[in-house]
Each structure stands twice: as structure tokens, then as C-alpha cells.
Write a protein that holds these residues in place. Structure first.
Motif, PDB file in Angstrom:
ATOM      1  N   ARG A   1      -5.729  22.091  -7.894  1.00  0.00           N
ATOM      2  CA  ARG A   1      -4.474  21.353  -7.739  1.00  0.00           C
ATOM      3  C   ARG A   1      -4.521  20.458  -6.498  1.00  0.00           C
ATOM      4  N   LEU A   2      -5.108  20.962  -5.418  1.00  0.00           N
ATOM      5  CA  LEU A   2      -5.258  20.119  -4.224  1.00  0.00           C
ATOM      6  C   LEU A   2      -6.210  18.964  -4.487  1.00  0.00           C
ATOM      7  N   LEU A   3      -7.252  19.202  -5.287  1.00  0.00           N
ATOM      8  CA  LEU A   3      -8.197  18.137  -5.615  1.00  0.00           C
ATOM      9  C   LEU A   3      -7.496  17.006  -6.353  1.00  0.00           C
ATOM     10  N   ARG A   4      -6.634  17.343  -7.311  1.00  0.00           N
ATOM     11  CA  ARG A   4      -5.904  16.296  -8.032  1.00  0.00           C
ATOM     12  C   ARG A   4      -5.015  15.502  -7.082  1.00  0.00           C
ATOM     13  N   GLY A   5      -4.423  16.188  -6.109  1.00  0.00           N
ATOM     14  CA  GLY A   5      -3.609  15.472  -5.135  1.00  0.00           C
ATOM     15  C   GLY A   5      -4.435  14.530  -4.277  1.00  0.00           C
ATOM     16  N   PHE A   6      -5.611  14.968  -3.845  1.00  0.00           N
ATOM     17  CA  PHE A   6      -6.476  14.100  -3.043  1.00  0.00           C
ATOM     18  C   PHE A   6      -6.969  12.902  -3.863  1.00  0.00           C
ATOM     19  N   MET A   7      -7.310  13.123  -5.122  1.00  0.00           N
ATOM     20  CA  MET A   7      -7.793  12.013  -5.953  1.00  0.00           C
ATOM     21  C   MET A   7      -6.698  10.966  -6.143  1.00  0.00           C
ATOM     22  N   THR A   8      -5.468  11.426  -6.296  1.00  0.00           N
ATOM     23  CA  THR A   8      -4.355  10.478  -6.401  1.00  0.00           C
ATOM     24  C   THR A   8      -4.145   9.745  -5.085  1.00  0.00           C
ATOM     25  N   ALA A   9      -4.280  10.467  -3.969  1.00  0.00           N
ATOM     26  CA  ALA A   9      -4.116   9.826  -2.661  1.00  0.00           C
ATOM     27  C   ALA A   9      -5.182   8.755  -2.431  1.00  0.00           C
ATOM     28  N   ARG A  10      -6.400   8.999  -2.894  1.00  0.00           N
ATOM     29  CA  ARG A  10      -7.470   7.996  -2.728  1.00  0.00           C
ATOM     30  C   ARG A  10      -7.117   6.718  -3.474  1.00  0.00           C
ATOM     31  N   CYS A  11      -6.595   6.849  -4.700  1.00  0.00           N
ATOM     32  CA  CYS A  11      -6.196   5.657  -5.451  1.00  0.00           C
ATOM     33  C   CYS A  11      -5.066   4.912  -4.744  1.00  0.00           C
ATOM     34  N   PHE A  12      -4.133   5.647  -4.167  1.00  0.00           N
ATOM     35  CA  PHE A  12      -3.025   5.017  -3.454  1.00  0.00           C
ATOM     36  C   PHE A  12      -3.526   4.264  -2.221  1.00  0.00           C
ATOM     37  N   VAL A  13      -4.442   4.869  -1.472  1.00  0.00           N
ATOM     38  CA  VAL A  13      -4.998   4.203  -0.290  1.00  0.00           C
ATOM     39  C   VAL A  13      -5.740   2.930  -0.696  1.00  0.00           C
ATOM     40  N   ALA A  14      -6.480   2.981  -1.796  1.00  0.00           N
ATOM     41  CA  ALA A  14      -7.201   1.792  -2.252  1.00  0.00           C
ATOM     42  C   ALA A  14      -6.235   0.670  -2.614  1.00  0.00           C
ATOM     43  N   LEU A  15      -5.135   1.011  -3.270  1.00  0.00           N
ATOM     44  CA  LEU A  15      -4.139  -0.014  -3.599  1.00  0.00           C
ATOM     45  C   LEU A  15      -3.525  -0.614  -2.341  1.00  0.00           C
ATOM     46  N   VAL A  16      -3.259   0.230  -1.354  1.00  0.00           N
ATOM     47  CA  VAL A  16      -2.688  -0.271  -0.096  1.00  0.00           C
ATOM     48  C   VAL A  16      -3.670  -1.207   0.600  1.00  0.00           C
ATOM     49  N   LEU A  17      -4.955  -0.887   0.571  1.00  0.00           N
ATOM     50  CA  LEU A  17      -5.954  -1.764   1.190  1.00  0.00           C
ATOM     51  C   LEU A  17      -5.993  -3.126   0.509  1.00  0.00           C
ATOM     52  N   ILE A  18      -5.943  -3.154  -0.807  1.00  0.00           N
ATOM     53  CA  ILE A  18      -5.946  -4.439  -1.520  1.00  0.00           C
ATOM     54  C   ILE A  18      -4.690  -5.234  -1.187  1.00  0.00           C
ATOM     55  N   MET A  19      -3.551  -4.563  -1.151  1.00  0.00           N
ATOM     56  CA  MET A  19      -2.317  -5.261  -0.798  1.00  0.00           C
ATOM     57  C   MET A  19      -2.372  -5.787   0.628  1.00  0.00           C
ATOM     58  N   LEU A  20      -2.992  -5.031   1.542  1.00  0.00           N
ATOM     59  CA  LEU A  20      -3.122  -5.481   2.922  1.00  0.00           C
ATOM     60  C   LEU A  20      -3.985  -6.736   3.016  1.00  0.00           C
ATOM     61  N   GLN A  21      -5.109  -6.734   2.288  1.00  0.00           N
ATOM     62  CA  GLN A  21      -5.976  -7.911   2.311  1.00  0.00           C
ATOM     63  C   GLN A  21      -5.272  -9.122   1.682  1.00  0.00           C
ATOM     64  N   ALA A  22      -4.549  -8.913   0.598  1.00  0.00           N
ATOM     65  CA  ALA A  22      -3.836 -10.014  -0.047  1.00  0.00           C
ATOM     66  C   ALA A  22      -2.738 -10.556   0.849  1.00  0.00           C
ATOM     67  N   PHE A  23      -2.042  -9.654   1.555  1.00  0.00           N
ATOM     68  CA  PHE A  23      -0.985 -10.111   2.459  1.00  0.00           C
ATOM     69  C   PHE A  23      -1.577 -10.906   3.618  1.00  0.00           C
ATOM     70  N   SER A  24      -2.700 -10.439   4.172  1.00  0.00           N
ATOM     71  CA  SER A  24      -3.333 -11.170   5.278  1.00  0.00           C
ATOM     72  C   SER A  24      -3.776 -12.562   4.820  1.00  0.00           C
ATOM     73  N   TRP A  25      -4.288 -12.634   3.598  1.00  0.00           N
ATOM     74  CA  TRP A  25      -4.714 -13.940   3.080  1.00  0.00           C
ATOM     75  C   TRP A  25      -3.521 -14.845   2.835  1.00  0.00           C
ATOM     76  N   SER A  26      -2.380 -14.277   2.381  1.00  0.00           N
ATOM     77  CA  SER A  26      -1.207 -15.102   2.060  1.00  0.00           C
ATOM     78  C   SER A  26      -0.564 -15.694   3.309  1.00  0.00           C
ATOM     79  N   ILE A  27      -0.655 -15.014   4.441  1.00  0.00           N
ATOM     80  CA  ILE A  27      -0.039 -15.545   5.661  1.00  0.00           C
ATOM     81  C   ILE A  27      -1.002 -16.427   6.441  1.00  0.00           C
ATOM     82  N   GLY A  28      -2.179 -16.677   5.867  1.00  0.00           N
ATOM     83  CA  GLY A  28      -3.110 -17.593   6.485  1.00  0.00           C
ATOM     84  C   GLY A  28      -4.059 -16.979   7.479  1.00  0.00           C
ATOM     85  N   ALA A  29      -4.151 -15.657   7.498  1.00  0.00           N
ATOM     86  CA  ALA A  29      -5.080 -15.008   8.417  1.00  0.00           C
ATOM     87  C   ALA A  29      -6.516 -15.208   7.937  1.00  0.00           C
TER      88      ALA A  29
END
Length: 330
Positions: free
Chosen positions: A30-58
Motif C-alpha cells: 500500500r505504501l508502494l502504491r502511494g509512492f508511485m503515485t507521488a512520483r507521477c505527481f512530482v513529474a507533472l509538477v516539474l513539467i509545469m514548472l518548466q513550462a511556466f519558466s518558459w512562458s514568463i521568458g526565463a
């Protein structure tokens, strides 16, 4: 009894097949399933962070977005197809496919970072995953690898960028120390959680075994047994009670109100008196039968103690056919 909570096979299986290792694995899954879901969430946040940095001209290098996208693909594939069976005891394929990918991805992000973005806190995810799902060696080894990556990044920055890199070395050392503390505490908490779950399952299996024994004993009693709550509802009976009362009790849905049948009004009244006085009573009551004359029944009641204030006690009513008793005496 007519109402049986557990079957004999189930209780025997739970009692005889208890394996602390398998129960710990179930908790860790059960903890493994929680960690696997957390990894997917972190990956989505990283993509959103890169897209936001690109959108503001960084000045965001495209390789960071590519790396974040690849990490998201790896986490999704791992969440769907990975066959990891905790606890992880070595740095094998299971470790490489999950924790190793995280360490590599976060290390590359840390080395390729631009501006003031710091990816070092992300190392807490693989360290926690290794400490909770793996052995002590795997947890501390993963923490050591993460610390080495942070020190290597500080060294690379000192060698290629120059300037004052003391802050990076100090930050890497402090982060590594914090990761070691987190790994040790998380591993101890995971072991304690597994032990408590194992104990809870054992206690539940013991309770099931005791309930099974009680059911078998009551089923073989020649006396009829009714289990009644303080609202006059019958929760359990045994075959002898059906014979004495002259009704098909096994066909009635549990729980049923005892006073619904006119022939049982006296029994319901005796149950109410038992609850009102707070002690067991004894009385001889004539019980009408569907066919033939009424049957004289000696009724004894006993109150079970309440487990806590939220759960009231029950009235256990014992029925003894006086005609059968007289026949035995003759």
C-alpha cells in the motif's frame, strides 16, 4: 448458531497461515502504491514548472523540459508495469527501476539548473521510498548516493563556473545530513507500522477463532439460545431455540424484533425486565406452538458486560423445554 460471522475454513486459514513477512509485505504494498503515485505527481509538477519558466521568458534550457517529460514517462511506466515486491533488499532491478531513476533524474536536474532554482529537496522522495520500502542497507545506501550527487554538483560548479562555491558545499553537506536523519526515522517508523499491523491481524485472527469455538459450542447445546439487544432485537439463535419455540428461526432475517410474534411477547417482556434491573432473571413461561398445546419453557437470562460506553451489553436468553427435562428425569 444461525448467524455465523466467519466460516470454519476462513478462521482456520487466518489462524494457521499468519506470516509476519507476508503481512508486512501487504502493508508495504500500500505504501508502494502511494509512492508511485507521488512520483507521477512530482513529474507533472516539474513539467509545469518548466513550462511556466518558459512562458514568463526565463532562459530555460530545452533539455530540462525533455528530461522532465522523460521522467514523467518513466514514472507512468513504472506505476503501470513495475513488478516491485517490497521490502527491497538489494540494489537490483527493482531499485534501479524506481529509486535509481529518481536519483538520476533529480541529479541531472540539479546539475543543469539555471537561475536560483534548487532541486535538492526532491531527493527526499527517493530517500523516503528506500527507507520505508527497503532494508537499512538500501535506505542508507540510497541516502549516501544522493549526498554524493549533491557534493558532485557542488564540485562541478566549483570547477566549471568558479566563484565562491562554499555555499553549495555547505548546502550539500547539510542536505545530506538531513536526508540521513530522515532515512533513519522513516525506516524505524515503517518497521513499527509493520509490527503494529502484524499484531492487529493476529489479534483479529484470535478473536475469529474464539468466535468460531463459541459458535460450535452453542450449536451443540441442548438448550435454546437467543442473543437480544436492549431494543428487543434478536441477533443470533441456535437450532435448539428453533425447536423449542416451534418456529423456523433460521428463515428470519437477522436481526428481528422478538415481540413481532404474539407467542414471544412474554420472552420480550422478560428481556426488557432484565435490561431494566441490570441482572439475570429466571422464569417459567408457556410458549404457544403452531400446532398442539403450549410448551412450558424455563427461561434464564444473563447480561453480557458492555465493551465500552458506545456499545451496550446484550441479553443472552437460555431456553429449556420442561417436557424434555421431565422425560429425562423419568
Amino acid at each position: 448458531m444461525t448467524t455465523t460471522l466467519w466460516s470454519r475454513g476462513e478462521a482456520a486459514t487466518d489462524w494457521g497461515g499468519l506470516d509476519p513477512r507476508s503481512m508486512r509485505s501487504a502493508a508495504l504494498l500500500r505504501l508502494l502504491r502511494g509512492f508511485m503515485t507521488a512520483r507521477c505527481f512530482v513529474a507533472l509538477v516539474l513539467i509545469m514548472l518548466q513550462a511556466f519558466s518558459w512562458s514568463i521568458g526565463a532562459a530555460t534550457p530545452p533539455v530540462l523540459l525533455i528530461l522532465s517529460t522523460g521522467y514523467l514517462a518513466a514514472t507512468l511506466l513504472g506505476w503501470r508495469f513495475a513488478r516491485v515486491m517490497p521490502p527491497i533488499r538489494s540494489f537490483g532491478s527493482a531499485w534501479i527501476g524506481t529509486i535509481g531513476i529518481d536519483l538520476l533524474a533529480f541529479a541531472l536536474l540539479q546539475m543543469l539548473q539555471v537561475g536560483n532554482i534548487n532541486y535538492a529537496p526532491l531527493f527526499a522522495l527517493p530517500v523516503l521510498m528506500a527507507a520505508v520500502l527497503g532494508s537499512v542497507t538500501v535506505g542508507l545506501g540510497t541516502t549516501a548516493i544522493a549526498t554524493i550527487f549533491l557534493l558532485a554538483d557542488a564540485t562541478w560548479h566549483w570547477a566549471n563556473v568558479g566563484g565562491d562555491s562554499t555555499v553549495r558545499f555547505v548546502q550539500a553537506a547539510l542536505t545530506g545530513t538531513g536526508l540521513f536523519v530522515v532515512a533513519l526515522l522513516a525506516h524505524e517508523l515503517a518497521l513499527r507500522l509493520a509490527r503494529e499491523e502484524t499484531m492487529a491481524l493476529r489479534n483479529r485472527s484470535t478473536a475469529r477463532l474464539h468466535a468460531l469455538v463459541n459458535d460450535l459450542v452453542i450449536e451443540t447445546l441442548s438448550e435454546g439460545v437467543l442473543v437480544i439487544d436492549n431494543k428487543g432485537r434478536v441477533h443470533a439463535t441456535n437450532p435448539a431455540a428453533g425447536e423449542i419455540l416451534g418456529q423456523e428461526l433460521s428463515r428470519l432475517p437477522m436481526p428481528f424484533a422478538l415481540d413481532t410474534q404474539p407467542a414471544w411477547q412474554a420472552l420480550a417482556a422478560l428481556a426488557r425486565q432484565t435490561f431494566a434491573r441490570g441482572k439475570g432473571l429466571s422464569q417459567e413461561i408457556p410458549v404457544a406452538q403452531p400446532q398442539g398445546k403450549a410448551r412450558e419453557v424455563r427461561v434464564r437470562t444473563r447480561l453480557t458486560p458492555s465493551i465500552d460506553q458506545r456499545i451496550d451489553g446484550l441479553c443472552v436468553m437460555f431456553l429449556q423445554d420442561l417436557r424434555e427435562l421431565e422425560a429425562r428425569i423419568r
